[in-house]
Scaffold this motif. Sequence first.
Motif, PDB file in Angstrom:
ATOM      1  N   ASN A   1      -0.392 -11.202  -4.173  1.00  0.00           N
ATOM      2  CA  ASN A   1      -1.104 -11.568  -5.234  1.00  0.00           C
ATOM      3  C   ASN A   1      -0.027 -11.277  -6.503  1.00  0.00           C
ATOM      4  O   ASN A   1      -0.368 -10.245  -7.315  1.00  0.00           O
ATOM      5  CB  ASN A   1      -2.264 -10.764  -5.471  1.00  0.00           C
ATOM      6  CG  ASN A   1      -3.392 -11.095  -4.466  1.00  0.00           C
ATOM      7  OD1 ASN A   1      -4.268 -12.055  -4.638  1.00  0.00           O
ATOM      8  ND2 ASN A   1      -3.528 -10.354  -3.379  1.00  0.00           N
TER       9      ASN A   1
ATOM     10  N   TYR B   1      -7.169   1.716  -7.637  1.00  0.00           N
ATOM     11  CA  TYR B   1      -8.421   1.250  -8.559  1.00  0.00           C
ATOM     12  C   TYR B   1      -7.922   1.181 -10.168  1.00  0.00           C
ATOM     13  O   TYR B   1      -6.773   1.359 -10.512  1.00  0.00           O
ATOM     14  CB  TYR B   1      -9.528   2.491  -8.653  1.00  0.00           C
ATOM     15  CG  TYR B   1     -10.096   2.622  -7.283  1.00  0.00           C
ATOM     16  CD1 TYR B   1     -11.012   1.924  -6.779  1.00  0.00           C
ATOM     17  CD2 TYR B   1      -9.373   3.774  -6.370  1.00  0.00           C
ATOM     18  CE1 TYR B   1     -11.358   2.130  -5.538  1.00  0.00           C
ATOM     19  CE2 TYR B   1     -10.141   3.935  -5.123  1.00  0.00           C
ATOM     20  CZ  TYR B   1     -11.139   3.070  -4.722  1.00  0.00           C
ATOM     21  OH  TYR B   1     -11.717   3.292  -3.395  1.00  0.00           O
TER      22      TYR B   1
ATOM     23  N   ARG C   1       0.839  -1.166  -0.009  1.00  0.00           N
ATOM     24  CA  ARG C   1       0.048  -0.123   0.013  1.00  0.00           C
ATOM     25  C   ARG C   1       0.862   1.269  -0.166  1.00  0.00           C
ATOM     26  O   ARG C   1       0.326   2.298  -0.658  1.00  0.00           O
ATOM     27  CB  ARG C   1      -0.939  -0.087   1.010  1.00  0.00           C
ATOM     28  CG  ARG C   1      -2.098  -1.061   0.987  1.00  0.00           C
ATOM     29  CD  ARG C   1      -3.526  -0.681   1.647  1.00  0.00           C
ATOM     30  NE  ARG C   1      -4.391  -1.527   0.906  1.00  0.00           N
ATOM     31  CZ  ARG C   1      -5.682  -1.193   0.945  1.00  0.00           C
ATOM     32  NH1 ARG C   1      -5.837   0.185   0.918  1.00  0.00           N
ATOM     33  NH2 ARG C   1      -6.463  -1.955   0.353  1.00  0.00           N
TER      34      ARG C   1
ATOM     35  N   MET D   1      -5.354  -4.895  -7.264  1.00  0.00           N
ATOM     36  CA  MET D   1      -5.820  -3.894  -6.679  1.00  0.00           C
ATOM     37  C   MET D   1      -6.136  -3.396  -5.313  1.00  0.00           C
ATOM     38  O   MET D   1      -5.604  -2.535  -4.794  1.00  0.00           O
ATOM     39  CB  MET D   1      -6.861  -3.352  -7.682  1.00  0.00           C
ATOM     40  CG  MET D   1      -6.415  -2.888  -9.215  1.00  0.00           C
ATOM     41  SD  MET D   1      -5.117  -1.946  -9.644  1.00  0.00           S
ATOM     42  CE  MET D   1      -4.834  -2.463 -11.255  1.00  0.00           C
ATOM     43  N   GLU D   2      -6.838  -4.375  -4.650  1.00  0.00           N
ATOM     44  CA  GLU D   2      -7.139  -4.309  -3.227  1.00  0.00           C
ATOM     45  C   GLU D   2      -5.796  -4.287  -2.558  1.00  0.00           C
ATOM     46  O   GLU D   2      -5.673  -3.552  -1.429  1.00  0.00           O
ATOM     47  CB  GLU D   2      -8.020  -5.338  -2.975  1.00  0.00           C
ATOM     48  CG  GLU D   2      -8.241  -5.714  -1.619  1.00  0.00           C
ATOM     49  CD  GLU D   2      -9.106  -4.186  -0.901  1.00  0.00           C
ATOM     50  OE1 GLU D   2      -8.947  -4.053   0.408  1.00  0.00           O
ATOM     51  OE2 GLU D   2      -9.825  -3.650  -1.441  1.00  0.00           O
ATOM     52  N   GLU D   3      -4.875  -5.083  -2.821  1.00  0.00           N
ATOM     53  CA  GLU D   3      -3.648  -5.377  -1.836  1.00  0.00           C
ATOM     54  C   GLU D   3      -2.648  -4.102  -1.865  1.00  0.00           C
ATOM     55  O   GLU D   3      -2.288  -3.668  -0.938  1.00  0.00           O
ATOM     56  CB  GLU D   3      -2.869  -6.564  -2.484  1.00  0.00           C
ATOM     57  CG  GLU D   3      -1.814  -6.832  -1.461  1.00  0.00           C
ATOM     58  CD  GLU D   3      -0.884  -8.092  -2.202  1.00  0.00           C
ATOM     59  OE1 GLU D   3       0.350  -8.238  -1.479  1.00  0.00           O
ATOM     60  OE2 GLU D   3      -1.236  -8.570  -3.002  1.00  0.00           O
TER      61      GLU D   3
ATOM     62  N   GLY E   1      -3.966  -1.069  -2.860  1.00  0.00           N
ATOM     63  CA  GLY E   1      -4.809   0.159  -2.509  1.00  0.00           C
ATOM     64  C   GLY E   1      -5.007   0.986  -3.689  1.00  0.00           C
ATOM     65  O   GLY E   1      -4.988   2.297  -3.700  1.00  0.00           O
TER      66      GLY E   1
ATOM     67  N   THR F   1      -7.536  -9.464 -11.091  1.00  0.00           N
ATOM     68  CA  THR F   1      -7.099  -8.006 -10.900  1.00  0.00           C
ATOM     69  C   THR F   1      -7.536  -7.213  -9.672  1.00  0.00           C
ATOM     70  O   THR F   1      -6.854  -6.356  -8.989  1.00  0.00           O
ATOM     71  CB  THR F   1      -7.707  -7.319 -12.245  1.00  0.00           C
ATOM     72  OG1 THR F   1      -7.040  -8.015 -13.570  1.00  0.00           O
ATOM     73  CG2 THR F   1      -7.204  -5.825 -12.350  1.00  0.00           C
ATOM     74  N   GLU F   2      -8.911  -7.657  -9.329  1.00  0.00           N
ATOM     75  CA  GLU F   2      -9.386  -6.975  -8.103  1.00  0.00           C
ATOM     76  C   GLU F   2      -8.646  -7.168  -6.919  1.00  0.00           C
ATOM     77  O   GLU F   2      -8.444  -6.448  -5.949  1.00  0.00           O
ATOM     78  CB  GLU F   2     -10.998  -7.429  -7.977  1.00  0.00           C
ATOM     79  CG  GLU F   2     -11.879  -7.422  -9.041  1.00  0.00           C
ATOM     80  CD  GLU F   2     -11.629  -8.315 -10.171  1.00  0.00           C
ATOM     81  OE1 GLU F   2     -11.162  -9.451  -9.889  1.00  0.00           O
ATOM     82  OE2 GLU F   2     -12.109  -7.686 -11.183  1.00  0.00           O
ATOM     83  N   ASP F   3      -8.067  -8.359  -6.635  1.00  0.00           N
ATOM     84  CA  ASP F   3      -7.320  -9.078  -5.719  1.00  0.00           C
ATOM     85  C   ASP F   3      -5.984  -8.050  -5.748  1.00  0.00           C
ATOM     86  O   ASP F   3      -5.474  -7.581  -4.505  1.00  0.00           O
ATOM     87  CB  ASP F   3      -6.897 -10.232  -5.483  1.00  0.00           C
ATOM     88  CG  ASP F   3      -8.288 -11.162  -5.374  1.00  0.00           C
ATOM     89  OD1 ASP F   3      -9.397 -10.662  -4.923  1.00  0.00           O
ATOM     90  OD2 ASP F   3      -8.165 -12.104  -5.748  1.00  0.00           O
TER      91      ASP F   3
END
Length: 199
Positions: A121, A146, A75, A140-142, A144, A136-138
């Motif tokens: 990821n 979009y 992050r 981007m979440e890791e 921080g 991809t969502e995982d």
Amino acid sequence: GTALCREGEERRVQREAAFSAYGERLERVKVFKYLGRLLAFDDNGAQAVRPNLKKARRCWARISRMLRVDNALPRVCGMFYKATVQAVLLFGSETWNLTPLTLKRLEGFHLRAAWRMARDNKPCRNSDGSWTYPATEDVMEEVGMYPIATYVEVRRQTIAEFIVNRPIFDFCVEGEQKRGSSPHQWWWEQTMDLEAARG
């Protein structure tokens, strides 16, 4: 075939509006540089995206090296990326007319950068030589972040608030496309909430 093509091109040039200054006819160009940014005659944002991608790659090469040495958290890496690399990548994107292919190129760079920042990821190579990629969502979440399209939309919405209430904007929207010109999407037809921007 070549003679026919040349004749068709000459006819097309004759149909196009001619501009002159001080009695001199101005040369018609397909791409020109204005305030450091390449502008295309057909309003295609790809001309502006290419140099930005090149600069962003150089910037990311320097920043990622420093983040790896410091062993920064994903992050934290994401924050550095958004503040430096993404600022270079999306410079001028408020007025880009992005085709799906151009947006895909931007998204590809953005996702590859996220993979390098992530710890959990990351793409991994299988024993048979193939690759397994995380969702991809995982990723981007890791880190921080979009998808890149989200950041482009936010920038467009910000600039829309400055221009939608000006008379020149209505003049542009109400204008008609010239006969014989190739159809393309206008800047204001892209993802923006103009009603919200009008206040």
